[in-house]
Design a protein around this motif. Structure first.
Motif, PDB file in Angstrom:
ATOM      1  N   MET A  50       0.814  -1.227   0.000  1.00  0.00           N
ATOM      2  CA  MET A  50       0.000   0.000   0.000  1.00  0.00           C
ATOM      3  C   MET A  50       0.850   1.281   0.000  1.00  0.00           C
ATOM      4  O   MET A  50       0.452   2.294   0.559  1.00  0.00           O
ATOM      5  CB  MET A  50      -1.034  -0.031   1.130  1.00  0.00           C
ATOM      6  CG  MET A  50      -2.054  -1.138   0.901  1.00  0.00           C
ATOM      7  SD  MET A  50      -3.307  -1.324   2.185  1.00  0.00           S
ATOM      8  CE  MET A  50      -4.229   0.184   2.059  1.00  0.00           C
ATOM      9  N   ARG A  53      -2.140   3.037  -3.296  1.00  0.00           N
ATOM     10  CA  ARG A  53      -3.397   2.345  -2.987  1.00  0.00           C
ATOM     11  C   ARG A  53      -4.525   3.166  -3.596  1.00  0.00           C
ATOM     12  O   ARG A  53      -4.318   4.221  -4.167  1.00  0.00           O
ATOM     13  CB  ARG A  53      -3.564   2.063  -1.485  1.00  0.00           C
ATOM     14  CG  ARG A  53      -2.908   2.974  -0.513  1.00  0.00           C
ATOM     15  CD  ARG A  53      -3.460   4.357  -0.512  1.00  0.00           C
ATOM     16  NE  ARG A  53      -4.894   4.357  -0.362  1.00  0.00           N
ATOM     17  CZ  ARG A  53      -5.694   5.319  -0.741  1.00  0.00           C
ATOM     18  NH1 ARG A  53      -5.212   6.417  -1.327  1.00  0.00           N
ATOM     19  NH2 ARG A  53      -7.001   5.255  -0.574  1.00  0.00           N
ATOM     20  N   GLY A  54      -5.758   2.661  -3.442  1.00  0.00           N
ATOM     21  CA  GLY A  54      -6.881   3.294  -4.141  1.00  0.00           C
ATOM     22  C   GLY A  54      -7.079   2.552  -5.459  1.00  0.00           C
ATOM     23  O   GLY A  54      -6.116   2.321  -6.203  1.00  0.00           O
ATOM     24  N   ALA A  55      -8.336   2.171  -5.740  1.00  0.00           N
ATOM     25  CA  ALA A  55      -8.594   1.256  -6.860  1.00  0.00           C
ATOM     26  C   ALA A  55      -8.027   1.735  -8.208  1.00  0.00           C
ATOM     27  O   ALA A  55      -7.298   0.986  -8.879  1.00  0.00           O
ATOM     28  CB  ALA A  55     -10.099   0.996  -6.949  1.00  0.00           C
ATOM     29  N   PRO A  56      -8.327   2.967  -8.642  1.00  0.00           N
ATOM     30  CA  PRO A  56      -7.796   3.363  -9.966  1.00  0.00           C
ATOM     31  C   PRO A  56      -6.262   3.440  -9.986  1.00  0.00           C
ATOM     32  O   PRO A  56      -5.637   3.083 -10.997  1.00  0.00           O
ATOM     33  CB  PRO A  56      -8.416   4.743 -10.198  1.00  0.00           C
ATOM     34  CG  PRO A  56      -9.668   4.728  -9.361  1.00  0.00           C
ATOM     35  CD  PRO A  56      -9.283   3.961  -8.128  1.00  0.00           C
ATOM     36  N   ARG A  90      -3.720  -7.537  -4.552  1.00  0.00           N
ATOM     37  CA  ARG A  90      -4.891  -7.049  -3.819  1.00  0.00           C
ATOM     38  C   ARG A  90      -6.144  -7.574  -4.532  1.00  0.00           C
ATOM     39  O   ARG A  90      -6.381  -7.234  -5.692  1.00  0.00           O
ATOM     40  CB  ARG A  90      -4.892  -5.511  -3.738  1.00  0.00           C
ATOM     41  CG  ARG A  90      -3.692  -4.985  -2.925  1.00  0.00           C
ATOM     42  CD  ARG A  90      -3.926  -3.604  -2.385  1.00  0.00           C
ATOM     43  NE  ARG A  90      -4.925  -3.572  -1.343  1.00  0.00           N
ATOM     44  CZ  ARG A  90      -5.475  -2.438  -0.870  1.00  0.00           C
ATOM     45  NH1 ARG A  90      -5.108  -1.272  -1.381  1.00  0.00           N
ATOM     46  NH2 ARG A  90      -6.372  -2.470   0.085  1.00  0.00           N
ATOM     47  N   CYS A 164     -12.758   6.764   4.082  1.00  0.00           N
ATOM     48  CA  CYS A 164     -11.491   6.332   3.461  1.00  0.00           C
ATOM     49  C   CYS A 164     -10.880   7.470   2.637  1.00  0.00           C
ATOM     50  O   CYS A 164     -11.108   8.641   2.925  1.00  0.00           O
ATOM     51  CB  CYS A 164     -11.705   5.076   2.619  1.00  0.00           C
ATOM     52  SG  CYS A 164     -10.152   4.225   2.205  1.00  0.00           S
ATOM     53  N   ASN A 165     -10.097   7.122   1.637  1.00  0.00           N
ATOM     54  CA  ASN A 165      -9.549   8.148   0.746  1.00  0.00           C
ATOM     55  C   ASN A 165      -9.912   7.802  -0.680  1.00  0.00           C
ATOM     56  O   ASN A 165      -9.428   6.803  -1.235  1.00  0.00           O
ATOM     57  CB  ASN A 165      -8.021   8.264   0.858  1.00  0.00           C
ATOM     58  CG  ASN A 165      -7.467   9.205  -0.221  1.00  0.00           C
ATOM     59  OD1 ASN A 165      -6.967   8.743  -1.240  1.00  0.00           O
ATOM     60  ND2 ASN A 165      -7.602  10.499  -0.022  1.00  0.00           N
ATOM     61  N   ALA A 170      -5.876   8.437  -4.513  1.00  0.00           N
ATOM     62  CA  ALA A 170      -6.403   7.098  -4.804  1.00  0.00           C
ATOM     63  C   ALA A 170      -6.536   6.848  -6.301  1.00  0.00           C
ATOM     64  O   ALA A 170      -6.837   5.727  -6.719  1.00  0.00           O
ATOM     65  CB  ALA A 170      -7.767   6.927  -4.135  1.00  0.00           C
ATOM     66  N   THR A 176     -12.179  10.259  -7.053  1.00  0.00           N
ATOM     67  CA  THR A 176     -13.555   9.945  -7.457  1.00  0.00           C
ATOM     68  C   THR A 176     -14.515  10.692  -6.526  1.00  0.00           C
ATOM     69  O   THR A 176     -15.071  11.713  -6.902  1.00  0.00           O
ATOM     70  CB  THR A 176     -13.801   8.416  -7.418  1.00  0.00           C
ATOM     71  OG1 THR A 176     -13.481   7.910  -6.112  1.00  0.00           O
ATOM     72  CG2 THR A 176     -12.965   7.699  -8.467  1.00  0.00           C
ATOM     73  N   GLN A 203      -6.748   5.924   6.336  1.00  0.00           N
ATOM     74  CA  GLN A 203      -6.620   6.658   5.061  1.00  0.00           C
ATOM     75  C   GLN A 203      -7.360   7.994   5.091  1.00  0.00           C
ATOM     76  O   GLN A 203      -6.966   8.930   4.395  1.00  0.00           O
ATOM     77  CB  GLN A 203      -7.173   5.818   3.899  1.00  0.00           C
ATOM     78  CG  GLN A 203      -6.340   4.613   3.532  1.00  0.00           C
ATOM     79  CD  GLN A 203      -6.853   3.356   4.206  1.00  0.00           C
ATOM     80  OE1 GLN A 203      -7.352   3.404   5.338  1.00  0.00           O
ATOM     81  NE2 GLN A 203      -6.722   2.226   3.551  1.00  0.00           N
ATOM     82  N   THR A 243     -15.484   3.520  -4.546  1.00  0.00           N
ATOM     83  CA  THR A 243     -15.743   2.085  -4.541  1.00  0.00           C
ATOM     84  C   THR A 243     -14.596   1.343  -5.224  1.00  0.00           C
ATOM     85  O   THR A 243     -13.939   1.878  -6.117  1.00  0.00           O
ATOM     86  CB  THR A 243     -17.090   1.728  -5.223  1.00  0.00           C
ATOM     87  OG1 THR A 243     -17.119   0.329  -5.547  1.00  0.00           O
ATOM     88  CG2 THR A 243     -17.330   2.502  -6.483  1.00  0.00           C
ATOM     89  N   ASP A 244     -14.378   0.125  -4.765  1.00  0.00           N
ATOM     90  CA  ASP A 244     -13.329  -0.719  -5.354  1.00  0.00           C
ATOM     91  C   ASP A 244     -13.894  -1.730  -6.343  1.00  0.00           C
ATOM     92  O   ASP A 244     -13.165  -2.289  -7.147  1.00  0.00           O
ATOM     93  CB  ASP A 244     -12.568  -1.449  -4.246  1.00  0.00           C
ATOM     94  CG  ASP A 244     -11.785  -0.450  -3.422  1.00  0.00           C
ATOM     95  OD1 ASP A 244     -12.405   0.236  -2.586  1.00  0.00           O
ATOM     96  OD2 ASP A 244     -10.575  -0.317  -3.651  1.00  0.00           O
ATOM     97  N   ASN A 254     -16.696  -1.134  -0.885  1.00  0.00           N
ATOM     98  CA  ASN A 254     -15.745  -0.054  -0.566  1.00  0.00           C
ATOM     99  C   ASN A 254     -15.130  -0.343   0.803  1.00  0.00           C
ATOM    100  O   ASN A 254     -15.437  -1.351   1.449  1.00  0.00           O
ATOM    101  CB  ASN A 254     -16.457   1.306  -0.590  1.00  0.00           C
ATOM    102  CG  ASN A 254     -15.474   2.473  -0.522  1.00  0.00           C
ATOM    103  OD1 ASN A 254     -14.480   2.493  -1.260  1.00  0.00           O
ATOM    104  ND2 ASN A 254     -15.717   3.427   0.337  1.00  0.00           N
ATOM    105  N   LYS A 255     -14.277   0.535   1.230  1.00  0.00           N
ATOM    106  CA  LYS A 255     -13.540   0.359   2.485  1.00  0.00           C
ATOM    107  C   LYS A 255     -14.461  -0.040   3.637  1.00  0.00           C
ATOM    108  O   LYS A 255     -15.573   0.470   3.765  1.00  0.00           O
ATOM    109  CB  LYS A 255     -12.807   1.681   2.787  1.00  0.00           C
ATOM    110  CG  LYS A 255     -11.961   1.685   4.028  1.00  0.00           C
ATOM    111  CD  LYS A 255     -10.932   0.566   4.077  1.00  0.00           C
ATOM    112  CE  LYS A 255     -10.006   0.544   2.886  1.00  0.00           C
ATOM    113  NZ  LYS A 255      -9.193  -0.694   2.813  1.00  0.00           N
TER     114      LYS A 255
HETATM  115  O1  MRU Z   1      -7.375   0.000   0.890  1.00  0.00           O
HETATM  116  P1  MRU Z   1      -7.353   1.226   0.031  1.00  0.00           P
HETATM  117  O2  MRU Z   1      -6.730   2.402   0.682  1.00  0.00           O
HETATM  118  O3  MRU Z   1      -6.768   0.939  -1.342  1.00  0.00           O
HETATM  119  O4  MRU Z   1      -8.902   1.536  -0.165  1.00  0.00           O
HETATM  120  C1  MRU Z   1      -9.302   2.612  -0.949  1.00  0.00           C
HETATM  121  C2  MRU Z   1     -10.762   2.782  -0.960  1.00  0.00           C
HETATM  122  O5  MRU Z   1     -11.503   2.064  -0.325  1.00  0.00           O
HETATM  123  C3  MRU Z   1     -11.318   3.815  -1.869  1.00  0.00           C
HETATM  124  O6  MRU Z   1     -12.523   4.308  -1.380  1.00  0.00           O
HETATM  125  C4  MRU Z   1     -11.562   3.146  -3.221  1.00  0.00           C
HETATM  126  O7  MRU Z   1     -10.380   2.603  -3.734  1.00  0.00           O
HETATM  127  C5  MRU Z   1     -12.175   4.027  -4.214  1.00  0.00           C
HETATM  128  S1  MRU Z   1     -11.003   5.204  -4.693  1.00  0.00           S
HETATM  129  C6  MRU Z   1     -11.090   6.113  -5.853  1.00  0.00           C
END
Ligand code: MRU
Length: 364
Positions: A50, A53-56, A90, A164-165, A170, A176, A203, A243-244, A254-255
């Motif tokens: 991490m 981190r963050g989905a995108p 992940r 979260c972040n 992210a 987002t 986060q 959201t992931d 999501n987190k």
């Molecule tokens: O575990 P992380 O810090 O990667 O989790 C991030 C989140 O849960 C964000 O809300 C998610 O990735 C959406 S981000 C644009």
């Protein structure tokens, strides 16, 4: 976004044309440190640990990881190995597989001599697309915030709760859930953000608060359990989270803790929006609770906290009795029925298959 006047993205190719620069997010908010990825193994490690981190953003990092792998060895065997190992770092965010597949598909049947160049090109496209996508999410989300401001007679601050972040850290830029907040703030709408600290990795307290602070957006960090109380007292106008992975029927993963915020929002009539790019939609699944794999991380993330002392030293502190076990589920699923709307780069839709396929008819 700018950090001390300098514009940054969260990932870039350095001047040497091949090594990849990232921000070490484990050092924030105490220090802004950049570091380089010089191999696909380092990219995999950065995602798993991490550092990014963050989905995108993990999607973009995975794509550059495959480019680094192709630079070292453009064979099919290496492509498959790097794809598999990076994908396993992940399990919950679908953006990672989406980006890895996009690079791998582009390399299919290409001569080994051109594979590295193609992989870098596709990774750059993924990163550039993410910036444009998140900016559009910001524009669509801004309209929702502006409508709330209008409803309030353009007289008072709009209070938004986030978890979260899901800011620019992210993603590649903009974020987002936080993109609409940046756009609203920049447009002169008075916004204030309730920032859930987001245990165990904090986060919210460490990253979202740092982002908002750097951009001058008024905000207050709260403990994760405070949201319901604030909503009962009319102190939250809306929630926006990221959201992931979102299913084709609009269930949102999501987190961990997001679901409880959605329940509290539902109980108090507070609009609960989820902001996401197309790369977060998993069109192959319907039921988020049953079908989305939930990442479980080390117990120590729960039992040990770290913080900065007044001397500037970062110290880890154990907060549980010796012998107590901890469970560390990274994510939870909010059922579509609790989501007011999905804010995408193509517009806002209902959290349902009908809503999503109206915006993305190619997946109907
Ligand atoms: O575990 P992380 O810090 O990667 O989790 C991030 C989140 O849960 C964000 O809300 C998610 O990735 C959406 S981000 C644009």
């Amino acid at each position: 976004m700018k950090v001390k006047g300098v514009a940054y993205r969260t990932i870039w190719v350095n001047g040497d044309g091949w090594s990849v620069g990232i921000i070490d997010q484990t050092k924030l908010p105490h220090a802004f440190v950049t570091t380089n990825l010089t191999s696909w193994e380092e990219a995999a490690h950065a995602i798993k640990a991490m550092i990014v981190r963050g989905a995108p953003l993990i999607g973009a990092t995975g794509a550059y990881g495959l480019a680094l792998a192709m630079r070292a060895d453009p064979s099919d065997a290496m492509l498959e190995k790097a794809h598999t190992v990076i994908n396993e770092t992940r399990p919950t965010a679908i953006n990672l597989k989406w980006a890895l597949d996009r690079v791998r598909n582009a390399l299919h049947n290409q001569p080994t001599s051109s594979r590295a160049a193609i992989a870098y090109q596709v990774a750059a496209e993924i990163a550039d697309d993410d910036v444009a996508t998140c900016s559009s999410i910001g524009d669509h989300g801004l309209k929702i915030i502006d409508a709330l401001y209008e409803k309030a007679g353009r007289k008072r601050t709009i209070n938004i709760l986030t978890h979260c972040n899901a800011g620019w850290l992210a993603t590649v830029d903009w974020g987002t859930a936080i993109a609409p907040i940046y756009k609203a703030h920049d447009a002169g709408i008075p916004v204030h953000v309730w920032v859930d600290e987001t245990r165990p990795r904090n986060q919210g307290a460490s990253l979202t608060a740092w982002e908002l602070n750097s951009h001058g957006v008024p905000h207050t960090v709260i403990v994760d359990n405070a949201g319901g109380h604030l909503m009962q007292h009319g102190s939250v106008d809306m929630c926006i989270v990221g959201t992931d992975r979102t299913t084709r029927e609009g269930d949102v993963c999501n987190k961990i803790g997001t679901y409880l915020k959605a329940l509290a929002a539902h109980d108090n009539g507070v609009p609960f929006y989820v902001a996401l790019p197309h790369s977060t939609i998993d069109w192959t699944i319907r039921d988020g609770v049953k079908e989305i794999p939930i990442e479980e991380r080390a117990q120590e993330e729960v039992t040990v906290m770290s913080g900065r002392t007044s001397d500037g030293e970062i110290v880890p502190v154990t907060i549980t009795p010796e012998g107590s076990k901890a469970a560390n589920f990274g994510f939870d699923v909010t059922p579509a029925r609790l989501v007011t709307g999905l804010i995408t780069e193509r517009g806002v839709c209902a959290a349902s298959e009908a809503g999503l396929t109206k915006l993305y008819p190619e997946f109907a």
